[in-house]
Write a protein that holds these residues in place. Sequence first.
Motif, mmCIF file in Angstrom:
data_model
loop_
_atom_site.group_PDB
_atom_site.id
_atom_site.type_symbol
_atom_site.label_atom_id
_atom_site.label_comp_id
_atom_site.label_asym_id
_atom_site.label_seq_id
_atom_site.Cartn_x
_atom_site.Cartn_y
_atom_site.Cartn_z
ATOM 1 N N GLU A 50 19.090 -1.801 -17.543
ATOM 2 C CA GLU A 50 18.560 -3.027 -16.953
ATOM 3 C C GLU A 50 18.068 -2.784 -15.525
ATOM 4 O O GLU A 50 17.043 -3.323 -15.098
ATOM 5 C CB GLU A 50 19.613 -4.144 -16.958
ATOM 6 N N ILE A 51 18.790 -1.969 -14.779
ATOM 7 C CA ILE A 51 18.404 -1.630 -13.413
ATOM 8 C C ILE A 51 17.125 -0.795 -13.422
ATOM 9 O O ILE A 51 16.208 -1.015 -12.626
ATOM 10 C CB ILE A 51 19.538 -0.873 -12.686
ATOM 11 N N LEU A 52 17.060 0.175 -14.329
ATOM 12 C CA LEU A 52 15.877 1.028 -14.433
ATOM 13 C C LEU A 52 14.640 0.198 -14.749
ATOM 14 O O LEU A 52 13.580 0.376 -14.133
ATOM 15 C CB LEU A 52 16.085 2.090 -15.512
ATOM 16 N N ASN A 53 14.765 -0.712 -15.694
ATOM 17 C CA ASN A 53 13.644 -1.567 -16.070
ATOM 18 C C ASN A 53 13.244 -2.494 -14.924
ATOM 19 O O ASN A 53 12.056 -2.720 -14.679
ATOM 20 C CB ASN A 53 13.970 -2.379 -17.321
ATOM 21 N N LYS A 106 22.393 5.515 -17.573
ATOM 22 C CA LYS A 106 21.501 6.506 -18.147
ATOM 23 C C LYS A 106 20.933 7.346 -17.007
ATOM 24 O O LYS A 106 20.745 6.866 -15.905
ATOM 25 C CB LYS A 106 20.368 5.828 -18.914
ATOM 26 N N ILE A 107 20.671 8.599 -17.303
ATOM 27 C CA ILE A 107 19.951 9.456 -16.368
ATOM 28 C C ILE A 107 18.480 9.253 -16.669
ATOM 29 O O ILE A 107 18.056 9.316 -17.823
ATOM 30 C CB ILE A 107 20.339 10.933 -16.532
ATOM 31 N N ALA A 108 17.703 8.994 -15.629
ATOM 32 C CA ALA A 108 16.292 8.678 -15.831
ATOM 33 C C ALA A 108 15.426 9.354 -14.787
ATOM 34 O O ALA A 108 15.878 9.675 -13.689
ATOM 35 C CB ALA A 108 16.083 7.172 -15.764
ATOM 36 N N SER A 109 14.171 9.546 -15.164
ATOM 37 C CA SER A 109 13.146 10.013 -14.243
ATOM 38 C C SER A 109 12.130 8.887 -14.095
ATOM 39 O O SER A 109 11.605 8.380 -15.081
ATOM 40 C CB SER A 109 12.471 11.269 -14.799
ATOM 41 N N LEU A 110 11.881 8.495 -12.864
ATOM 42 C CA LEU A 110 10.925 7.439 -12.558
ATOM 43 C C LEU A 110 9.762 8.070 -11.808
ATOM 44 O O LEU A 110 9.951 8.650 -10.734
ATOM 45 C CB LEU A 110 11.583 6.356 -11.706
ATOM 46 N N ASP A 167 16.495 -0.402 -1.541
ATOM 47 C CA ASP A 167 17.368 -1.395 -2.175
ATOM 48 C C ASP A 167 18.129 -0.811 -3.363
ATOM 49 O O ASP A 167 19.211 -1.285 -3.702
ATOM 50 C CB ASP A 167 16.548 -2.599 -2.656
ATOM 51 N N TYR A 168 17.573 0.202 -4.002
ATOM 52 C CA TYR A 168 18.186 0.823 -5.186
ATOM 53 C C TYR A 168 18.802 2.181 -4.868
ATOM 54 O O TYR A 168 19.096 2.969 -5.760
ATOM 55 C CB TYR A 168 17.130 0.971 -6.299
ATOM 56 N N ARG A 169 19.042 2.463 -3.605
ATOM 57 C CA ARG A 169 19.514 3.775 -3.161
ATOM 58 C C ARG A 169 20.831 4.217 -3.788
ATOM 59 O O ARG A 169 21.069 5.410 -3.947
ATOM 60 C CB ARG A 169 19.632 3.804 -1.639
ATOM 61 N N ASP A 170 21.680 3.277 -4.167
ATOM 62 C CA ASP A 170 22.972 3.645 -4.761
ATOM 63 C C ASP A 170 22.817 4.312 -6.123
ATOM 64 O O ASP A 170 23.743 4.974 -6.590
ATOM 65 C CB ASP A 170 23.871 2.413 -4.901
ATOM 66 N N TYR A 171 21.682 4.144 -6.762
ATOM 67 C CA TYR A 171 21.429 4.714 -8.085
ATOM 68 C C TYR A 171 20.608 5.998 -8.026
ATOM 69 O O TYR A 171 20.480 6.690 -9.026
ATOM 70 C CB TYR A 171 20.682 3.697 -8.966
ATOM 71 N N ILE A 172 20.038 6.317 -6.875
ATOM 72 C CA ILE A 172 19.125 7.460 -6.756
ATOM 73 C C ILE A 172 19.906 8.751 -6.532
ATOM 74 O O ILE A 172 20.714 8.856 -5.607
ATOM 75 C CB ILE A 172 18.115 7.224 -5.615
ATOM 76 N N LEU A 173 19.651 9.724 -7.401
ATOM 77 C CA LEU A 173 20.273 11.042 -7.274
ATOM 78 C C LEU A 173 19.388 11.993 -6.473
ATOM 79 O O LEU A 173 19.885 12.861 -5.769
ATOM 80 C CB LEU A 173 20.520 11.651 -8.656
ATOM 81 N N GLY A 174 18.082 11.844 -6.616
ATOM 82 C CA GLY A 174 17.156 12.724 -5.911
ATOM 83 C C GLY A 174 15.758 12.143 -5.903
ATOM 84 O O GLY A 174 15.421 11.290 -6.717
ATOM 85 N N ARG A 175 14.963 12.629 -4.952
ATOM 86 C CA ARG A 175 13.612 12.101 -4.777
ATOM 87 C C ARG A 175 12.694 13.230 -4.332
ATOM 88 O O ARG A 175 13.055 14.035 -3.469
ATOM 89 C CB ARG A 175 13.637 10.994 -3.731
ATOM 90 N N LEU A 176 11.492 13.264 -4.913
ATOM 91 C CA LEU A 176 10.479 14.236 -4.544
ATOM 92 C C LEU A 176 9.175 13.492 -4.327
ATOM 93 O O LEU A 176 8.722 12.763 -5.214
ATOM 94 C CB LEU A 176 10.300 15.282 -5.651
#
Length: 79
Positions: free
Chosen positions: A57-60, A4-8, A27-36
């Motif tokens: 499951e990863i997002l949660n 899923k595409i998510a905003s955290l 630790d979760y860098r492989d799932y991160i598309l962008g960061r602000l």
Amino acid sequence: MDNKIASLSIIVNDYSAVEKVNLLLHDYRDYILGRLGIPVKNRGISVIDIVLDAPQEILNALSGKLGMINGVKSKVLFN
């Protein structure tokens, strides 16, 4: 697992928690598309928004781990 595409959204109220947050995000860098990241110095907080492409499951798990750090609040929104 379907990704899923998510905003955290993360709010750090305690500067001493920043290192823990950054280590966890690493630790979760492989799932991160962008960061602000936005420091709000006059209020003594930092606001971080992360866009991820990951299984629910990863997002949660990430949001839950962030929420267990003192001085940190997080919420995840996904489609």
